[in-house]
Motif scaffolding. Sequence first.
Motif, PDB file in Angstrom:
ATOM      1  N   MET A 121       0.851  -1.194   0.000  1.00  0.00           N
ATOM      2  CA  MET A 121       0.000   0.000   0.000  1.00  0.00           C
ATOM      3  C   MET A 121       0.878   1.232   0.000  1.00  0.00           C
ATOM      4  O   MET A 121       1.917   1.262   0.657  1.00  0.00           O
ATOM      5  N   PRO A 122       0.512   2.285  -0.744  1.00  0.00           N
ATOM      6  CA  PRO A 122       1.298   3.507  -0.726  1.00  0.00           C
ATOM      7  C   PRO A 122       1.419   4.077   0.670  1.00  0.00           C
ATOM      8  O   PRO A 122       0.550   3.912   1.517  1.00  0.00           O
ATOM      9  N   ARG A 123       2.506   4.795   0.913  1.00  0.00           N
ATOM     10  CA  ARG A 123       2.746   5.396   2.221  1.00  0.00           C
ATOM     11  C   ARG A 123       2.761   6.908   2.092  1.00  0.00           C
ATOM     12  O   ARG A 123       3.307   7.473   1.159  1.00  0.00           O
ATOM     13  N   SER A 124       2.170   7.583   3.054  1.00  0.00           N
ATOM     14  CA  SER A 124       2.310   9.021   3.184  1.00  0.00           C
ATOM     15  C   SER A 124       2.715   9.278   4.633  1.00  0.00           C
ATOM     16  O   SER A 124       2.784   8.381   5.448  1.00  0.00           O
ATOM     17  N   THR A 138      -1.288  10.230  -1.223  1.00  0.00           N
ATOM     18  CA  THR A 138      -0.981   8.822  -1.484  1.00  0.00           C
ATOM     19  C   THR A 138      -1.777   8.367  -2.700  1.00  0.00           C
ATOM     20  O   THR A 138      -2.919   8.787  -2.903  1.00  0.00           O
ATOM     21  N   SER A 139      -1.159   7.512  -3.504  1.00  0.00           N
ATOM     22  CA  SER A 139      -1.811   7.015  -4.709  1.00  0.00           C
ATOM     23  C   SER A 139      -0.986   5.875  -5.279  1.00  0.00           C
ATOM     24  O   SER A 139       0.091   5.546  -4.777  1.00  0.00           O
ATOM     25  N   GLY A 153       7.155   5.394  -0.830  1.00  0.00           N
ATOM     26  CA  GLY A 153       7.791   5.887   0.382  1.00  0.00           C
ATOM     27  C   GLY A 153       9.258   6.231   0.188  1.00  0.00           C
ATOM     28  O   GLY A 153       9.995   6.388   1.162  1.00  0.00           O
ATOM     29  N   ASN A 154       9.673   6.345  -1.063  1.00  0.00           N
ATOM     30  CA  ASN A 154      11.057   6.657  -1.417  1.00  0.00           C
ATOM     31  C   ASN A 154      10.991   7.501  -2.680  1.00  0.00           C
ATOM     32  O   ASN A 154      10.499   7.036  -3.718  1.00  0.00           O
ATOM     33  N   TRP A 155      11.473   8.747  -2.598  1.00  0.00           N
ATOM     34  CA  TRP A 155      11.260   9.669  -3.711  1.00  0.00           C
ATOM     35  C   TRP A 155      11.896   9.171  -5.001  1.00  0.00           C
ATOM     36  O   TRP A 155      11.296   9.252  -6.078  1.00  0.00           O
ATOM     37  N   PRO A 204      14.083   0.453  -0.850  1.00  0.00           N
ATOM     38  CA  PRO A 204      15.010   0.908   0.198  1.00  0.00           C
ATOM     39  C   PRO A 204      14.330   1.850   1.187  1.00  0.00           C
ATOM     40  O   PRO A 204      13.652   2.801   0.799  1.00  0.00           O
ATOM     41  N   GLY A 205      14.490   1.554   2.462  1.00  0.00           N
ATOM     42  CA  GLY A 205      13.901   2.370   3.515  1.00  0.00           C
ATOM     43  C   GLY A 205      12.447   2.064   3.804  1.00  0.00           C
ATOM     44  O   GLY A 205      11.813   2.741   4.622  1.00  0.00           O
ATOM     45  N   ALA A 206      11.896   1.017   3.172  1.00  0.00           N
ATOM     46  CA  ALA A 206      10.467   0.721   3.340  1.00  0.00           C
ATOM     47  C   ALA A 206      10.148   0.286   4.765  1.00  0.00           C
ATOM     48  O   ALA A 206      10.934  -0.408   5.412  1.00  0.00           O
ATOM     49  N   THR A 207       8.993   0.714   5.249  1.00  0.00           N
ATOM     50  CA  THR A 207       8.501   0.279   6.556  1.00  0.00           C
ATOM     51  C   THR A 207       7.290  -0.635   6.413  1.00  0.00           C
ATOM     52  O   THR A 207       6.679  -1.012   7.402  1.00  0.00           O
ATOM     53  N   HIS A 208       6.954  -0.994   5.185  1.00  0.00           N
ATOM     54  CA  HIS A 208       5.777  -1.814   4.915  1.00  0.00           C
ATOM     55  C   HIS A 208       6.179  -3.233   4.534  1.00  0.00           C
ATOM     56  O   HIS A 208       7.273  -3.467   4.023  1.00  0.00           O
TER      57      HIS A 208
END
Length: 541
Positions: free
Chosen positions: A1-4, A266-267, A293-295, A352-356
């Motif tokens: 799921m997208p993260r904001s 989020t999208s 969640g990573n630009w 990289p850096g994902a929390t999901h």
Amino acid sequence: MPRSSTRFATRLVIFGSLTILLLSAAFPIRSTAQSSAFSSLNGAFTGAAEEWDVPRDLLVAIAYAETHFDDHDGQPSVDNGFGLMHLVDNPRAQTLPLAAKLLSMPVERLKTDSQENIRGGAAVLRSYADTHNISDSERQNAAAWYRAVAAYSQAEDPRVAREYADEVYRLLNVGIQGTSPTGETIVVQPQVVEPIKGKDSGMISAQAQSLDYAEALWVPAHSTNYMVAKREGDYPIKYIVIHTTQGTYSSAVNWFHIDHGSYGPTSAHYVIRSRDGEITQTVRDKDIAYHAGNWTYNTQSIGIEHEGWVSDPKTWYTDAMYKSSAALARSIAKRYGIPLDRSHIIGHSEVPGATHTDPGPGWNWTYYMQLVQQAAPQPNAPAPTPPALAHKTYIPFVQGAAVWSIIIDNTATAQFTASGNWDEATYNAQRYGADYRVASPQAVTDTAWFRANIPAGGLYDISIWYPSSAAYNPATPFVIKTATGNQVVRVNQQADGGRWINLGRFTLSTGDDTVVGVSRWSSEPGYVIADAVRIVQSAAN
């Protein structure tokens, strides 16, 4: 799921806090003495339906559409929704406090008590029925509840609300057999329900098609939820990121469609439905969705959301969804030169850096990548569990690397046989070819057979074509003569007519023999139809 920065993925609230107060005054609050003191979920559904004068099967269908009867151990969804009925409480949707008000019950109990959660869902649904002026006599007719069901979705876009309501009524027509985490089986028998949709053209209008992927629908995300760009001029597209919605298909589409205000954008570019692989695009490929969640990965990837829950892969990750997603991923990769490997097609958890954690350990990467690459399966790589009746596999046909195929029409005298009880008919324009066969259901052995000369034993994809009508059978038995014996797949011929419907993949024996039959042995009313069959040798052989 997208993260904001603060992430929700929910439906738009129809009733705000002021509306809740008005509703509590307008609708009689049931006594807590009428509380659903049932130890079973079946008893809770029956009791809540009687208490709030809501059709029991309709209430069950909503619960199945929302959660597949899984309360996720009282844990909230990403949009802070709770329980089998997915009662939510966030700045955009507040059905949980509305239910608490209508039941005069603490919110915390509704979060963790499945029986009371069902009562809460029934109370909210009844409040929407009253808002839409469904009369006392009409409340006994499930068909009259269409607008109330659409309101339960909390969708802002009427197309999304219609999609949600149509799915609930589809479940009523095909039937439901689901199992709760505690092992309780909950059943809704197939029934003929033609919803009364009303005169609001916005509720019944067709959805637009995607400009990037012809098979997808188009519901645009709100302008605050993505960034307009000119990819690949601005940024290269190098990755495809696989997500899980942690909620329903319609709720994800709706959440992307609305402005989240201070809760952050989020999208995703695409959302895929579990039961049949339907796809909705919400952000153009050229634009940047906020999903990874990573630009850097946002700018260089396409995000694909899949309806379901990471914790419940067996019921949400269907074969139809895998195949639809794989075809989409293959198309994206071809357009942008993305290698078809696991270094470039990745899960959200691998950014990289994902929390999901999505799509989670239940996502069958081996099977999925075989579909994407159109490759032969690896030894001991299990395919997903076939979906139940209410999750019948409706998938688009992709010829791909098929080795052999045949289409057998009922007019093929050497390849179709049926008794004199099967009449020829031509009036339904959805037919394949010049005509089709129709017969009345009866508990007799009287099967119409399609014959084919199978070139080699192995796996074959079998699809059927039939015209649909409310007068036809909701549970027509299709018999597939496999190498290990007959298998039966029941099909709702009241819907989805005029196109190829995939019954699944079966192991067939070599030789000239009857392969697919249409049986009259159905306990449901309505004509059974035999029209055309397609058999395609699988590239997995």
